[in-house]
Design an enzyme around this catalytic site. Structure first.
Site, mmCIF file in Angstrom:
data_model
loop_
_atom_site.group_PDB
_atom_site.id
_atom_site.type_symbol
_atom_site.label_atom_id
_atom_site.label_comp_id
_atom_site.label_asym_id
_atom_site.label_seq_id
_atom_site.Cartn_x
_atom_site.Cartn_y
_atom_site.Cartn_z
ATOM 1 N N ARG A 82 -18.581 -1.968 3.440
ATOM 2 C CA ARG A 82 -18.792 -3.313 2.914
ATOM 3 C C ARG A 82 -20.265 -3.718 2.973
ATOM 4 O O ARG A 82 -20.767 -4.426 2.105
ATOM 5 C CB ARG A 82 -17.962 -4.303 3.737
ATOM 6 C CG ARG A 82 -18.160 -5.772 3.390
ATOM 7 C CD ARG A 82 -17.436 -6.647 4.388
ATOM 8 N NE ARG A 82 -17.432 -8.050 3.997
ATOM 9 C CZ ARG A 82 -16.895 -9.015 4.734
ATOM 10 N NH1 ARG A 82 -16.341 -8.724 5.899
ATOM 11 N NH2 ARG A 82 -16.929 -10.263 4.327
ATOM 12 N N GLU A 133 0.803 -1.222 0.000
ATOM 13 C CA GLU A 133 0.000 0.000 0.000
ATOM 14 C C GLU A 133 0.838 1.277 0.000
ATOM 15 O O GLU A 133 0.478 2.262 -0.657
ATOM 16 C CB GLU A 133 -0.943 -0.001 1.213
ATOM 17 C CG GLU A 133 -2.037 -1.043 1.159
ATOM 18 C CD GLU A 133 -1.575 -2.429 1.586
ATOM 19 O OE1 GLU A 133 -2.363 -3.376 1.465
ATOM 20 O OE2 GLU A 133 -0.409 -2.554 2.037
ATOM 21 N N PHE A 193 -5.694 -0.161 5.629
ATOM 22 C CA PHE A 193 -4.403 -0.115 4.951
ATOM 23 C C PHE A 193 -4.170 1.214 4.231
ATOM 24 O O PHE A 193 -3.055 1.735 4.221
ATOM 25 C CB PHE A 193 -4.295 -1.281 3.964
ATOM 26 C CG PHE A 193 -4.661 -2.606 4.564
ATOM 27 C CD1 PHE A 193 -4.158 -2.982 5.800
ATOM 28 C CD2 PHE A 193 -5.526 -3.464 3.916
ATOM 29 C CE1 PHE A 193 -4.498 -4.198 6.370
ATOM 30 C CE2 PHE A 193 -5.877 -4.678 4.475
ATOM 31 C CZ PHE A 193 -5.365 -5.060 5.706
#
Length: 310
Positions: free
Chosen positions: A167, A58, A83
């Site tokens: 999500r 990342e 991340f």
């Protein structure tokens, strides 16, 4: 809300990237080996020559994004919030924000609603981290409509932007005529007893709480705050003056997020009682998303209880 259409804002993100890609060819999309989960895979399928998988690296992805941006490209760089905001914080701060480069960080899987992935992936600190970076714009859309508009607004914005996506599938609240503007909150329900300011997936819960409170004789004002930075000071001050009490609701730590931003404004301009609903200085744990939200008090029922206590 059983009959309401539900869409995860990460899906909205993928669809918005494809729509933008059909209109503009001056941007690229980067991902860190999570394209299927972040939904940037939709863009990869449509425009493979403009998509770059940077692997599980990342920090390197953000540095590459900065390099692209320095040559005049717009860049979307994506990974999970944990991340994108956590692991790559230094690169976001020094390589993107410091030179004011047009990199849009699409951070998915934010908050407790990541569910079974557990504490290591349930990032409830990302807004606080990004708010602290000078010049960073922080967006947290509530539904499919707002998420797509936020992506377009971020593309048109001059400078770095952090957009938070979820999500969990959430109700579609706004219609196609909804107006989105960076830095502006929106009053969804008017009232003069108390103001509830919500962001992200908590906007739907706040609207449910409004109906319950109405039955109990409480006339609540509901404000959707999709931009956490720059925060809409005017709408907050107006609410403080007209209702005298504020409750903030966010799927994020009560430290450094929406509640803290609202308190900053209230303390500066018009002090009134503020109750913050969020994750209380603790880590999450693995479990079904909906059950975890209730466990951490991120529900309409808890909003109602807090309002009535206030």
């Amino acid at each position: 809300m059983a009959d309401v259409k539900k869409i995860a804002t990460r899906d909205s993100y993928g669809n918005a990237l494809v729509e933008l890609g059909n209109q503009y060819d001056d941007f690229v999309v980067l991902d860190a080996d999570l394209a299927a989960a972040t939904k940037t895979g939709m863009f990869k399928k449509a425009f493979p020559e403009r998509f770059y998988d940077c692997g599980i690296a990342e920090q390197n992805m953000i540095s590459i994004a900065a390099g692209f941006a320095a040559t005049g490209k717009k860049v979307f760089a994506s990974s999970f919030a944990m991340f994108a905001a956590g692991r790559a914080f230094e690169q976001v701060r020094n390589s993107v924000a410091y030179p004011k480069l047009p990199v849009i960080i699409g951070a998915t899987h934010a908050g407790i609603s990541v569910g079974e992935d557990g504490a290591t992936h349930q990032c409830c600190e990302d807004i606080a981290l990004m708010r602290a970076i000078p010049g960073m714009t922080v967006l947290n859309p509530a539904d499919d409509t707002e998420a797509k508009l936020a992506v377009k607004a971020a593309y048109e914005h001059d400078g770095p932007v952090y957009i938070r996506f979820g999500r969990l599938a959430v109700p579609v609240i706004f219609d196609e005529d909804y107006k989105f503007e960076i830095g502006k909150g929106v009053t969804l329900k008017d009232g003069d007893d108390v103001t509830i300011i919500a962001t992200g997936l908590m906007v739907g819960e706040a609207l449910e709480a409004y109906e319950i409170l109405k039955e109990k004789g409480v006339n609540a004002r509901i404000i959707n705050m999709p931009t956490i930075k720059p925060i809409d000071r005017d709408i907050i001050i107006k609410a403080a003056k007209e209702t005298g009490k504020i409750v903030t609701v966010e799927e994020h730590s009560v430290i450094g997020g929406l509640g803290s931003a609202v308190c900053d404004v209230v303390c500066d301009e018009y002090p009134v009682p503020v109750v913050k609903i969020g994750v209380n200085d603790e880590f999450g744990y693995s479990g079904p998303a909906v059950e975890l939200l209730k466990k951490f008090g991120l529900s309409a029922d808890n909003i109602v209880d807090k309002v009535l206590t206030l």
